[in-house]
Design a protein around this motif. Structure first.
Motif, mmCIF file in Angstrom:
data_model
loop_
_atom_site.group_PDB
_atom_site.id
_atom_site.type_symbol
_atom_site.label_atom_id
_atom_site.label_comp_id
_atom_site.label_asym_id
_atom_site.label_seq_id
_atom_site.Cartn_x
_atom_site.Cartn_y
_atom_site.Cartn_z
ATOM 1 N N GLN A 103 50.546 10.354 -9.420
ATOM 2 C CA GLN A 103 50.530 11.585 -10.207
ATOM 3 C C GLN A 103 51.921 11.908 -10.755
ATOM 4 O OE1 GLN A 103 47.506 13.531 -10.726
ATOM 5 N NE2 GLN A 103 48.927 13.988 -12.382
ATOM 6 N N SER A 104 51.992 12.255 -12.014
ATOM 7 C CA SER A 104 53.254 12.665 -12.623
ATOM 8 C C SER A 104 52.953 13.632 -13.760
ATOM 9 C CB SER A 104 54.031 11.458 -13.145
ATOM 10 O OG SER A 104 53.300 10.785 -14.157
ATOM 11 N N GLY A 133 51.649 26.309 -13.410
ATOM 12 C CA GLY A 133 51.843 25.006 -12.791
ATOM 13 C C GLY A 133 52.543 23.999 -13.683
ATOM 14 N N PRO A 134 52.464 22.719 -13.331
ATOM 15 C CA PRO A 134 53.154 21.674 -14.093
ATOM 16 C C PRO A 134 52.615 21.502 -15.508
ATOM 17 C CG PRO A 134 51.699 20.693 -12.462
ATOM 18 C CD PRO A 134 51.736 22.153 -12.175
ATOM 19 N N LEU A 178 50.280 16.610 -5.248
ATOM 20 C CA LEU A 178 48.956 16.875 -5.802
ATOM 21 C C LEU A 178 48.754 18.392 -5.884
ATOM 22 C CD1 LEU A 178 46.952 14.241 -3.695
ATOM 23 C CD2 LEU A 178 47.989 13.950 -5.965
ATOM 24 N N PRO A 179 48.977 18.991 -7.054
ATOM 25 C CA PRO A 179 48.935 20.451 -7.158
ATOM 26 C C PRO A 179 47.626 21.074 -6.693
ATOM 27 C CG PRO A 179 49.878 19.497 -9.136
ATOM 28 C CD PRO A 179 49.344 18.354 -8.333
ATOM 29 N N ALA A 180 46.501 20.443 -6.980
ATOM 30 C CA ALA A 180 45.210 21.029 -6.615
ATOM 31 C C ALA A 180 45.039 21.090 -5.096
ATOM 32 C CB ALA A 180 44.063 20.222 -7.239
ATOM 33 N N LEU A 181 45.439 20.022 -4.401
ATOM 34 C CA LEU A 181 45.335 20.011 -2.944
ATOM 35 C C LEU A 181 46.269 21.045 -2.326
ATOM 36 C CD1 LEU A 181 44.257 18.777 -0.312
ATOM 37 C CD2 LEU A 181 46.135 17.120 -0.423
ATOM 38 N N GLU A 219 61.849 5.910 -6.649
ATOM 39 C CA GLU A 219 60.653 6.548 -6.097
ATOM 40 C C GLU A 219 60.990 7.714 -5.183
ATOM 41 O OE1 GLU A 219 57.537 7.644 -3.387
ATOM 42 O OE2 GLU A 219 59.431 6.699 -2.822
ATOM 43 N N GLN A 220 62.006 7.561 -4.303
ATOM 44 C CA GLN A 220 62.316 8.626 -3.351
ATOM 45 C C GLN A 220 62.696 9.923 -4.064
ATOM 46 O OE1 GLN A 220 63.459 5.512 -3.122
ATOM 47 N NE2 GLN A 220 63.340 4.756 -1.015
ATOM 48 N N GLU A 221 63.525 9.815 -5.091
ATOM 49 C CA GLU A 221 63.916 11.019 -5.830
ATOM 50 C C GLU A 221 62.741 11.559 -6.634
ATOM 51 O OE1 GLU A 221 66.340 14.112 -6.733
ATOM 52 O OE2 GLU A 221 66.886 12.441 -5.419
ATOM 53 N N GLN A 222 61.938 10.686 -7.207
ATOM 54 C CA GLN A 222 60.757 11.129 -7.949
ATOM 55 C C GLN A 222 59.803 11.890 -7.030
ATOM 56 O OE1 GLN A 222 59.310 7.436 -9.593
ATOM 57 N NE2 GLN A 222 60.696 7.502 -11.348
#
Length: 507
Positions: free
Chosen positions: A137-138, A158-159, A380-383, A413-416
């Motif tokens: 997800q992005s 939200g995003p 995951l915004p919905a969760l 990946e870690q920063e993302q």
């Protein structure tokens, strides 16, 4: 071939600008122009060509931003580098189709309306990001995480709202450029004025929101929380199962001596043996003699199921609430259709066979409630929105994430992952307390700002006084309304176009 190469220049430029603006490279000003080259390329495109141009932009976007996928596939799935590279290209192509949908919707609306691009780009991007499913997800708007004031509008929509705000700026610039080359087009005064007002409104709202949140954080009751990062990766966990537990117990003792009232361990930090709810001694075994409350990552079992879980252990070693991971990672924690064809688990020995959690209720630690997420669930915004609901005792006072990002190598990946998760704090006005195996562990305040972090690949602890906050945001109540609104607007355009065509056919 030459014609094809020329056609690919502008969407390629958009893709490069996009991934350079996004988390990792982090050149965020580029996000305000990254969609302009694609919009320019679409001005004479058919719908079929729009799909192709958008798909190519999306492929390039993910090609630059998701290089860590190759490491993931070689370590996680034991694939040869050549096969992992093919998998990486397929993932980039699949994820990139989001922009094919975006370009198609944009061109469709462009052909059937006279709306300015400052309006059509947000509608197309909002609908595409709302509807298109992604493996990883992005969101476009997450590139704005360094702009603390701007990201406060995430508590409104939200995003998706952040991404649409970015698209609106891109659209206004595209409107301006088109007006310069087309004499019949007037200078888009209304478009530019509307964008200017939106920019000012976002900054003013953000400044007001930050001042209120800082006051709320100052006045709220506080809890001293410690994060433990053992820097023990997946390979070391298998070679030396005791490595993580011993380190975490030592870190808990250090944090307790410094005043920690709660310590958080990462995902599956306790990996010596599964946790059985009926085992009355397991809590003290996990604590290792340190009388401090824990939220610890464990593997939890009963007679027939196994879960990736977080458990609460009280100061005296009593096992309390648990949260079981709901969104399992395909080919890591389960294999699709594996219950129908069990033999596939023999073909992939590193894949676990876990059960899904069913409850999103927060964990209770004394009088405080913690909305908890494991691994990538915090992006995951919905969760997260569902977990932040009132489950009968009130909403959570803070959010907790336990994760293991050691699979992803030394890429972005870690920063993302951290920045994608940090946006949840701005959406819900809660601190995020994030404990990871190898980094990046962090405290994120209620405005979405990372206030303290433990860098990747470092064995260390962090301690912070965390405000136990209350309240509810518009985004919690209304959810992804920008996506619904965008979709409804585009659907209205399609219905109007069909009606017009039908009326013309009757004449």
């Amino acid at each position: 071939m030459l014609k094809l190469l020329r056609a690919a220049i502008l969407p390629t430029l958009s893709g490069v600008l996009y991934f350079l603006s996004w988390i990792g490279f982090g050149i965020w000003p580029l996000t305000f122009v990254c969609l302009v080259p694609l919009a320019w390329a679409l001005r004479r495109a058919s719908l079929k060509q729009a799909l192709a141009l958008g798909a190519w932009m999306g492929f390039v976007t993910h090609l630059g931003g998701y290089t860590w996928v190759i490491h993931l596939l070689t370590v996680f799935a034991f694939l040869p580098v050549a096969v992992a590279a093919i998998g990486y290209l397929l993932i980039c192509a699949g994820q990139g189709l989001l922009f094919a949908v975006f370009a198609f919707l944009l061109r469709y609306a462009w052909l059937r309306t006279r709306w300015p691009l400052a309006l059509m780009l947000p509608a197309a991007l909002g609908a595409a990001e709302f509807a298109y499913p992604l493996l990883f997800q992005s969101y476009t708007g997450v590139a704005l995480m360094p702009l603390r004031q701007v990201i406060q509008i995430a508590d409104l929509g939200g995003p998706l709202l952040l991404g649409m705000w970015v698209a609106m700026v891109n659209g206004a610039i595209a409107d301006l450029l088109l007006s310069r080359i087309a004499p019949q087009r007037r200078l888009p005064v209304v478009s530019l004025a509307s964008v200017a007002l939106a920019l000012i409104a976002a900054f003013v709202y953000g400044a007001w929101r930050i001042s209120r949140l800082e006051r709320s954080q100052r006045d709220a009751p506080h809890l001293m929380v410690g994060l433990a990062q053992p820097n023990v990766g997946e390979a070391e966990l298998h070679l030396n199962p005791q490595a993580s537990v011993r380190t975490l117990q030592e870190q808990s003792a250090s944090l307790y001596s410094r005043g920690a009232e709660l310590v958080i361990w990462p995902e599956a930090g306790f990996n010596i043996r599964p946790v059985w709810k009926g085992d009355s001694s397991i809590g003290k075994v996990i604590q290792g003699g340190v009388p401090v409350p824990l939220i610890a990552g464990v593997i939890r079992v009963d007679e027939k199921d196994t879960w990736n879980s977080a458990v609460v252990i009280s100061k005296d070693g009593t096992l309390g609430d648990h949260f079981d991971k709901i969104n399992l990672l395909a080919f890591g924690e389960y294999i699709p259709f594996g219950d129908w064809f069990p033999i596939v688990y023999q073909w992939s020995p590193m894949t676990s066979h876990l059960s899904r959690g069913v409850s999103t209720a927060p964990l209770q630690v004394g009088p405080w409630r913690f909305a908890t997420f494991i691994c990538y669930e915090d992006i995951l915004p919905a969760l997260v929105r569902k977990t932040m609901e009132d489950h009968g005792k009130g909403r959570a006072h803070a959010m907790v994430n336990l994760t293991n990002d050691s699979w992803y190598g030394a890429g972005h990946e870690q920063e993302q992952h951290l920045q994608l998760a940090a946006l949840r704090s701005a959406e819900h006005h809660r601190w995020l307390l994030r404990a990871t195996s190898t980094g990046i562990s962090a405290f994120v305040d209620a405005t979405g700002q990372v206030v303290k972090r433990i860098p990747a690949n470092v064995r260390d602890t962090a301690l912070a006084s965390v405000p136990m906050l209350e309240g509810v945001t518009l985004y919690e109540r209304w959810g992804d309304w920008p996506g619904w609104a965008s979709s409804a607007a585009l659907l209205g355009i399609a219905v109007r176009a069909l009606w017009t065509r039908r009326e013309k056919s009757k004449r």
